[in-house]
Enzyme design. Structure first.
Site, mmCIF file in Angstrom:
data_model
loop_
_atom_site.group_PDB
_atom_site.id
_atom_site.type_symbol
_atom_site.label_atom_id
_atom_site.label_comp_id
_atom_site.label_asym_id
_atom_site.label_seq_id
_atom_site.Cartn_x
_atom_site.Cartn_y
_atom_site.Cartn_z
ATOM 1 N N LYS A 76 36.748 30.267 47.553
ATOM 2 C CA LYS A 76 36.276 28.935 47.172
ATOM 3 C C LYS A 76 37.364 27.881 47.362
ATOM 4 O O LYS A 76 37.116 26.825 47.949
ATOM 5 C CB LYS A 76 35.797 28.929 45.708
ATOM 6 C CG LYS A 76 34.642 29.859 45.432
ATOM 7 C CD LYS A 76 34.205 29.797 43.981
ATOM 8 C CE LYS A 76 35.277 30.200 42.984
ATOM 9 N NZ LYS A 76 35.696 31.613 43.079
ATOM 10 N N ARG A 133 30.604 27.223 35.362
ATOM 11 C CA ARG A 133 30.907 28.641 35.232
ATOM 12 C C ARG A 133 29.883 29.354 34.363
ATOM 13 O O ARG A 133 29.867 30.583 34.312
ATOM 14 C CB ARG A 133 32.279 28.794 34.559
ATOM 15 C CG ARG A 133 33.354 29.306 35.452
ATOM 16 C CD ARG A 133 34.594 29.574 34.620
ATOM 17 N NE ARG A 133 35.577 30.340 35.345
ATOM 18 C CZ ARG A 133 36.363 29.862 36.294
ATOM 19 N NH1 ARG A 133 36.276 28.606 36.657
ATOM 20 N NH2 ARG A 133 37.231 30.652 36.881
ATOM 21 N N ARG A 153 47.318 37.058 47.116
ATOM 22 C CA ARG A 153 47.209 35.592 47.088
ATOM 23 C C ARG A 153 48.450 34.908 46.517
ATOM 24 O O ARG A 153 49.014 35.345 45.527
ATOM 25 C CB ARG A 153 45.990 35.229 46.226
ATOM 26 C CG ARG A 153 45.885 33.772 45.863
ATOM 27 C CD ARG A 153 44.504 33.414 45.450
ATOM 28 N NE ARG A 153 44.199 33.761 44.068
ATOM 29 C CZ ARG A 153 43.059 33.409 43.459
ATOM 30 N NH1 ARG A 153 42.135 32.738 44.112
ATOM 31 N NH2 ARG A 153 42.858 33.754 42.218
ATOM 32 N N ARG A 182 49.766 33.707 40.692
ATOM 33 C CA ARG A 182 49.185 33.708 39.351
ATOM 34 C C ARG A 182 49.382 35.078 38.723
ATOM 35 O O ARG A 182 49.122 36.095 39.353
ATOM 36 C CB ARG A 182 47.690 33.394 39.433
ATOM 37 C CG ARG A 182 47.410 31.918 39.656
ATOM 38 C CD ARG A 182 45.967 31.674 39.945
ATOM 39 N NE ARG A 182 45.068 32.274 38.962
ATOM 40 C CZ ARG A 182 43.772 32.002 38.896
ATOM 41 N NH1 ARG A 182 43.234 31.150 39.740
ATOM 42 N NH2 ARG A 182 43.023 32.583 37.992
ATOM 43 N N ARG A 215 38.027 39.905 35.189
ATOM 44 C CA ARG A 215 37.538 38.594 35.629
ATOM 45 C C ARG A 215 36.217 38.729 36.390
ATOM 46 O O ARG A 215 35.347 37.876 36.288
ATOM 47 C CB ARG A 215 38.596 37.915 36.510
ATOM 48 C CG ARG A 215 39.785 37.410 35.690
ATOM 49 C CD ARG A 215 41.016 37.185 36.539
ATOM 50 N NE ARG A 215 40.847 36.110 37.507
ATOM 51 C CZ ARG A 215 41.618 35.940 38.575
ATOM 52 N NH1 ARG A 215 42.601 36.796 38.819
ATOM 53 N NH2 ARG A 215 41.420 34.939 39.383
HETATM 54 P P1 ADP Z 1 38.858 31.613 45.067
HETATM 55 O O1 ADP Z 1 39.197 30.155 45.010
HETATM 56 O O2 ADP Z 1 37.393 31.860 45.344
HETATM 57 O O3 ADP Z 1 39.359 32.415 43.911
HETATM 58 P P2 ADP Z 1 40.818 31.704 47.275
HETATM 59 O O4 ADP Z 1 40.387 30.596 48.169
HETATM 60 O O5 ADP Z 1 42.029 31.490 46.448
HETATM 61 O O6 ADP Z 1 39.586 32.231 46.380
HETATM 62 O O7 ADP Z 1 41.025 32.982 48.219
HETATM 63 C C1 ADP Z 1 41.602 34.182 47.705
HETATM 64 C C2 ADP Z 1 42.648 34.759 48.672
HETATM 65 O O8 ADP Z 1 42.003 35.266 49.837
HETATM 66 C C3 ADP Z 1 43.620 33.716 49.177
HETATM 67 O O9 ADP Z 1 44.893 34.330 49.264
HETATM 68 C C4 ADP Z 1 43.119 33.313 50.545
HETATM 69 O O10 ADP Z 1 44.187 32.926 51.411
HETATM 70 C C5 ADP Z 1 42.442 34.572 51.005
HETATM 71 N N1 ADP Z 1 41.233 34.297 51.762
HETATM 72 C C6 ADP Z 1 40.336 33.308 51.557
HETATM 73 N N2 ADP Z 1 39.317 33.396 52.448
HETATM 74 C C7 ADP Z 1 39.574 34.492 53.206
HETATM 75 C C8 ADP Z 1 38.910 35.131 54.315
HETATM 76 N N3 ADP Z 1 37.733 34.659 54.805
HETATM 77 N N4 ADP Z 1 39.480 36.226 54.851
HETATM 78 C C9 ADP Z 1 40.645 36.684 54.364
HETATM 79 N N5 ADP Z 1 41.324 36.149 53.341
HETATM 80 C C10 ADP Z 1 40.811 35.054 52.765
#
Ligand code: ADP
Ligand code: ZN
Length: 219
Positions: free
Chosen positions: A13, A88, A127, A161, A172
């Site tokens: 997201k 949420r 992440r 985090r 979660r």
């Molecule tokens: P959310 O906001 O839904 O919790 P994030 O945008 O932080 O998710 O994404 C979670 C992790 O996965 C991040 O480290 C991001 O760089 C990685 N990520 C996001 N989209 C993809 C994807 N399509 N393929 C691989 N990794 C992804």
């Protein structure tokens, strides 16, 4: 364009919201970021949230709703917004519907980013984000182009985090399925839900979301 991005933690997201912001020029409203902003700015709501957050408790629906409502009134939301991490709960979704109606606005669509649980664990575990601008990175899927340097702002400081680990993710995820996933049915019934396969790479997922969103906007 008034959007919600819906999906479990790690679905992408935040990543997708930032890309949509760059493309459409409408702001990403992340309630986590907004709470920290309100606390720093010492607004009335911020002062109330600060006490709750300092005690490690969850900020109440009432406070989160108030923060979102204030934020929607700012000038940069005039052309639209992307909500990421809110609503949420069903209660928050109802509150959002009411406040938008009062402001004479409406949602264009709710994009559900669907990703398998095993993939979520992998994404969450790798992440990290830029400590300065919040750009999201991943140990495997999205490393900075220049080692240890943020692509977006050049900062060399990054953070992880503490709750981004496989164990905490299970808790979660349970909270997501219990509290938040009912919103899928809620928005489906309103004819607003668009489901996007989030299992692909970041670029293709972005293209799929853009297509869906552009189609909604033309309705
Ligand atoms: P959310 O906001 O839904 O919790 P994030 O945008 O932080 O998710 O994404 C979670 C992790 O996965 C991040 O480290 C991001 O760089 C990685 N990520 C996001 N989209 C993809 C994807 N399509 N393929 C691989 N990794 C992804
Ligand atoms: Zn940065």
């Amino acid at each position: 364009m008034n959007l919600i991005l819906l999906g479990p933690p790690g679905a992408g997201k935040g990543t997708q919201a930032r890309m949509l912001t760059d493309h459409f020029g409408i702001p990403q409203l992340s309630t986590g970021d907004m709470l920290r902003e309100a606390v720093a700015a010492e607004t009335e709501v911020g002062l109330r949230a600060k006490a709750v957050m300092a005690e490690g408790r969850l900020v109440s629906d009432e406070i989160v709703n108030a923060i979102v409502s204030d934020r929607l009134d700012r000038a940069d939301c005039a052309r639209g917004f992307i909500l990421d991490g809110y609503p949420r709960t069903l209660q928050q979704a109802e509150a959002l519907g009411k406040m938008l109606a009062e402001k004479g606005r409406a949602l264009d669509c709710v994009v559900e980013i669907a990703v398998d649980d095993e993939q979520l664990i992998e994404r969450i575990s790798g992440r990290f984000t830029c400590a300065n601008c919040g750009e999201g990175y991943h140990d495997i899927f999205k490393m900075p182009k220049v080692a240890d340097t943020c692509d977006r702002c050049g900062s060399k400081e990054f953070k992880r985090r503490p709750d981004d680990n496989a164990d905490t993710l299970r808790t979660r995820l349970q909270a997501y399925y219990k509290e938040t996933s009912p919103l899928v049915g809620y928005y489906f019934a309103k004819g607003l839900l668009r489901r996007v396969d989030g299992m692909g790479e970041i670029g293709p997922v972005h293209a799929a979301i853009r297509e869906v969103v552009e189609r909604c906007a033309r309705r």
